[in-house]
Write an enzyme that holds these catalytic residues in place. Structure first.
Site, PDB file in Angstrom:
ATOM      1  CG  ASP A   6      -1.568   1.190   1.488  1.00  0.00           C
ATOM      2  OD1 ASP A   6      -2.259   2.125   0.312  1.00  0.00           O
ATOM      3  OD2 ASP A   6      -1.853   1.874   2.484  1.00  0.00           O
ATOM      4  CD  GLU A  58      -4.725   1.866  -2.951  1.00  0.00           C
ATOM      5  OE1 GLU A  58      -4.837   1.191  -1.577  1.00  0.00           O
ATOM      6  OE2 GLU A  58      -4.778   2.718  -2.992  1.00  0.00           O
ATOM      7  CG  ASP A  82      -0.792   2.396   9.225  1.00  0.00           C
ATOM      8  OD1 ASP A  82       0.008   1.405   9.388  1.00  0.00           O
ATOM      9  OD2 ASP A  82      -0.447   3.870   9.630  1.00  0.00           O
TER      10      ASP A  82
END
Lengths: 199, 199
Positions: A7, A68, A141
C-alpha cells in the site's frame, strides 16, 4: 504462492505478506509499515523506503508483488508522494525479476468485503477474519496491504492463470451454459471458497 | 563538482552529466535518454529505468543528482508516470548516499536562458552555447537534463553551500548594505560569470 502486498505512500507504506495455503485458508506471514518523517527531504525518505522494501523481499522471498494502483484523480495533496513511492517499489521489484500486479482500491474492497465502498473498519475486520487472526493486524494501517495480497491470491486463482488458453475457453463456455455464471468449475469452486472465507 | 541532471519520464528519461570546471566553463561529460516501450507494463519499464540509472551512476560517479520537480498541476495524462520515474531515481540516488536537489522547470529555464518561459528551442540553443558544443546535444530531448545539471552548478554556487552559516549571514548582510543586491561578493562574482556565459 506467496504474495507481498504494497500500500504505497511516502509517510506510511504498508507491507503485508500472505501465503496461499488452501483456497479458504490464506496464511499471514508478515505485516508492517515503513514510516518516514515528514521533516526529512523526499529523496532521503524514498531512499529509506527502497532499503526497507528490498529487505522485505530478501527476507520473505515473495513470488509476486501486488501494489495498489494510483490514479490521477486521487487526493492531489498526496498523489505525487504516493506515485513516487509506488514507482520506486514497482521498479525495484521488476528489476529483481518479480512479477508485479496492480489492483485498484475498489477491487480490493470488493474482493475482501463484497463491497467496493467498504470503509477502513470493515476492511480490517474482514482481513482479521479471513486470516483467522486473534486480533486485528498491527499496525492497523497495514490491513490494506494484506487486503491487496489476499485479493491478488483470489483474483489470480479466478483468472485461472495455470489453465491453458484453449481448455479455459471450453471450460468457460461449458460453465456459462451449465451454470450461467461465466465461471469455470474451478472458478466456481474458488468463488464458493471466497464466499465461505468471507461468511 | 560533477552533476547528473535527470529529466524524469516513463517514455523518455533524460540524463545529462556536467562538470563544473571554471564558473564560466561548465563541461559536458555525457548525455543520453532512456526510452521504454509504451506497450510494456509499467513495472517492467520502471525496472529498465532503474537498471539504466544505476549504470549511469556507476559509470560517471556524480557528486550530486539534480532532478526536475514534479507538480500536481502538471499534465494529468503523464503525471503519474513522471512522478513514478522521479520517485524511482530519487530513491535510488538517496540510497547510494548521493545528495539530491530538485529544480522546477521554470527555475531551469530562467537560469539557462534568462526567461522562465523559454521554449525548447531556446533551451537547446543556450545549452549548446553554454557547453560550447559544435552542434546541439543529441538526443535533442536530453537538453533539459543538461539544463538541470548546469542550473544546479550555478544555483549551488550562488547558494554558497560551502560557506558556514554565520559567516554567510554576515557576508549577506554586508553585501545587501554595500551593493544593494542581497548577494555576497562571491555570489556577485558568480552572477557575473553566469551572465557572461549566457552572453
Amino acid at each position: 504462492m506467496r504474495v507481498l502486498g504494497v500500500d504505497p505512500g511516502l509517510t506510511r507504506l504498508g507491507l503485508g505478506v500472505v501465503d496461499s495455503g488452501s483456497p479458504t485458508r490464506p496464511q499471514l506471514v508478515a505485516v508492517g509499515v515503513v514510516r518516514t518523517p515528514a521533516d526529512e527531504s523526499v529523496d532521503v525518505r524514498l531512499g529509506r523506503i527502497a532499503e526497507a522494501f528490498d529487505q522485505w523481499i530478501d527476507e520473505h522471498r515473495p513470488d509476486v508483488v501486488a501494489i495498489e494502483r494510483v490514479f490521477a484523480r486521487s487526493d492531489v495533496s498526496t498523489i505525487i508522494g504516493t506515485a513516487q513511492a509506488s514507482g520506486l517499489t514497482m521498479g525495484l521489484a521488476a528489476r529483481r525479476g518479480l512479477p508485479v500486479a496492480m489492483h485498484t482500491p475498489s477491487e480490493v474492497k470488493a474482493a475482501i468485503t463484497g463491497s467496493g465502498r467498504a470503509d477502513k473498519r470493515q476492511m480490517t475486520h474482514m482481513v482479521t477474519r479471513i486470516l483467522r487472526l486473534d486480533a486485528p493486524p498491527k499496525p492497523a494501517d497495514a490491513a490494506d496491504a494484506l487486503g491487496l495480497a489476499i485479493t491478488h491470491l483470489w483474483r489470480g486463482a479466478v483468472a485461472g492463470a495455470s489453465t491453458p488458453g484453449k481448455e479455459k475457453d471450453v471450460l468457460a463456455r461449458r460453465a456459462r451454459t451449465t451454470a450461467g455464471t461465466g465461471l469455470t468449475p474451478a472458478q466456481q469452486q474458488w468463488a464458493r471458497a471466497m464466499r465461505a472465507a468471507r461468511a
